[in-house]
Structure formats: C-alpha cells, structure tokens
Design an enzyme around this catalytic site. Sequence first.
Site, PDB file in Angstrom:
ATOM      1  CG  ASN A  10      31.252 -54.378  93.686  1.00 20.47           C
ATOM      2  OD1 ASN A  10      30.597 -53.431  93.235  1.00 20.47           O
ATOM      3  ND2 ASN A  10      31.097 -54.824  94.922  1.00 20.47           N
ATOM      4  CE  LYS A  12      33.240 -52.821  97.050  1.00 13.79           C
ATOM      5  NZ  LYS A  12      33.815 -53.054  98.367  1.00 13.79           N
ATOM      6  CG  HIS A  95      28.805 -56.372  98.533  1.00 13.31           C
ATOM      7  ND1 HIS A  95      29.271 -55.648  99.603  1.00 13.31           N
ATOM      8  CD2 HIS A  95      29.891 -56.656  97.774  1.00 13.31           C
ATOM      9  CE1 HIS A  95      30.590 -55.498  99.480  1.00 13.31           C
ATOM     10  NE2 HIS A  95      30.985 -56.097  98.371  1.00 13.31           N
ATOM     11  CD  GLU A  97      30.889 -52.454 100.425  1.00 16.21           C
ATOM     12  OE1 GLU A  97      30.403 -52.125  99.324  1.00 16.21           O
ATOM     13  OE2 GLU A  97      32.109 -52.673 100.596  1.00 16.21           O
ATOM     14  CD  GLU A 167      32.832 -59.974  98.041  1.00 13.59           C
ATOM     15  OE1 GLU A 167      33.711 -59.664  97.245  1.00 13.59           O
ATOM     16  OE2 GLU A 167      31.950 -59.192  98.419  1.00 13.59           O
ATOM     17  N   GLY A 173      38.093 -54.335 101.485  1.00  8.29           N
ATOM     18  CA  GLY A 173      38.580 -52.966 101.602  1.00  8.29           C
ATOM     19  C   GLY A 173      39.653 -52.787 102.665  1.00  8.29           C
ATOM     20  CB  SER A 213      42.050 -57.022 100.146  1.00 10.53           C
ATOM     21  OG  SER A 213      41.406 -56.095 101.010  1.00 10.53           O
TER      22      SER A 213
HETATM   23  P1  PGA Z   1      37.756 -54.941  97.749  1.00  8.32           P
HETATM   24  O1  PGA Z   1      36.182 -55.168  97.640  1.00  8.32           O
HETATM   25  O2  PGA Z   1      38.401 -55.720  96.645  1.00  8.32           O
HETATM   26  O3  PGA Z   1      37.936 -53.445  97.582  1.00  8.32           O
HETATM   27  O4  PGA Z   1      38.187 -55.443  99.087  1.00  8.32           O
HETATM   28  C1  PGA Z   1      35.671 -56.434  97.337  1.00  8.32           C
HETATM   29  C2  PGA Z   1      34.148 -56.391  97.402  1.00  8.32           C
HETATM   30  O5  PGA Z   1      33.610 -55.731  98.293  1.00  8.32           O
HETATM   31  O6  PGA Z   1      33.468 -57.009  96.577  1.00  8.32           O
END
Ligand code: PGA
Length: 260
Positions: A10, A12, A95, A97, A167, A173, A213
Amino acid sequence: MARRKIIVGNWKMNLNAQQASLLVHRLHERIRIHREIEVVLAPSLLHLQPMSLQIDRRKFRLAAQNAYFKDEGAFTGEVSMPMLSGLVHYVIVGHSERRLIFGESLDTVRQKVAAAFRSGIVPIVCVGETQSERLAGETNQVLHDQVSTALSDLTAEEVGQIVIAYEPVWAIGSGSPATADQANMAARSIRHQIKELYGASTAETARIIYGGSSNSENARAFLDASDIDGLLPGKASLNYHEFSGMVQAAYRSLHGLEVC
Ligand code: PGA
C-alpha cells in the site's frame, strides 16, 4: 485447497510518476514469478494506468487504494469501481485512514465492498481496533461489527473470494507491530465469524492478512501463523529491498525454508 499467499504493497499518497516507475523497475529486477504467491501493488490512482502497461502481469497485480460506491454520476473528484474494472484485480476498502481521516462509516464500507464485486473487483477489506478499544477489551466486538457490516450484502461465494486485512490502528505507521500471536488470534476470530455466518468452506477460502508496521524482518513470523495468509505493508512497500524481502519471506515460509 491451500489459500494462496498474498503480499499487498500500500503505497498510500507517496511517489510521483517517475519514482513510481523506478520502484516498479527495481521490483521487477528482484521479484521472480511465483505461482503460489500473489504480489499486489497499490499505487496512487493516478499511476494505475501507466503501471498497468509497465508491469509484468505474471509477477504483479494491481490494487486501487480506494474508490466510490456509486457507479457513475455527479460526484466530483471520485473514481468509480466500473472505471477501475479491467485495470485492477483488487481495491482496498475501509482502510483506517479512510475511516478516521475521511470519516468513512461502517455503512460506506459496506456499500464499497458490494460495489467492488458488482464490477468484478475483489475488495481487500481493512478492519482493526484502536489502542483505546484494545485497552477496553473491545477488540473482538469491534472486529465483529466491522466484518459483519462489510460483508452483509455478499453471497457466500463472494465472501469466499474476499481478502480481509487485520490492521490494528495502533500498529499502523507506529514502528510497533502486533505480535504474530496477537495477529493470529484476531485472524482466527475473524475466520470463526465468517464460518458462523457463511459456513465452513467459505471460511476456509477467505484470506486474512496482517498489516501494521510489517517489514522484511518480522514478515516471517506473521506468514508462518496458521490463520494469516499474507501481509499489507505500507512504509516497507516503498523500499524495494524491504518489499522484495517480504515476498521472499512468503516463499520461504511456504516451502519451510529457514529464515535468511
Ligand atoms: P505501515 O502501514 O506498514 O506503514 O504501518 C500499513 C497500512 O496502513 O496498511
């Protein structure tokens, strides 16, 4: 039948056109064709079309990071599932976010999941609890609500094709992933829920992956867990060493090879 492993990068809201193309080039050099592993890239919507011409389709599939649930109409700035049909295999839906920054409700996620299937696109549905929900002991309830609403318009056959990404919001993050045990317990509880709602054979084929992460170092522990079928890295997917290392970890996990 064994569930096929899936690693989804992803990206982003990162990388301009040139950087995206360079990353694909680097990934091509490092990633072999793996029949038993699906490697999926989710760049910005803007890069999907050029990337669809650049990628070797035997190695990579594409995913959109988001799309709207209406098929067409006066929805300024949105992109619909029919527009993405034929271009992507997957679309990431719900997601955290999107849920937390853009206010997507359980109902919006439900409509997007249904819209994806209408257009022949398989949704990768993200679910997960926040830190305060975990501390309050609400993890299973939150996952239950998110999963049951997201899948409520689907047939058992559709649910059998779906990918659900566990997740935990606190792990995204943060540099502090869930442990493989925590992730596997959540994945098992989601699979159990699918079994209750849609039957055992559907629960056996639906894939459940982990995100938050994840990276090339910790990938193997997640990939070896009984109920985890893949990973959804964000930050690590922007680094070709990291991302190709995660694909390699999936290969080694499948073949019972030692961690390298
Ligand atoms: P990250 O993001 O690996 O940077 O923690 C995962 C995600 O949001 O899908």
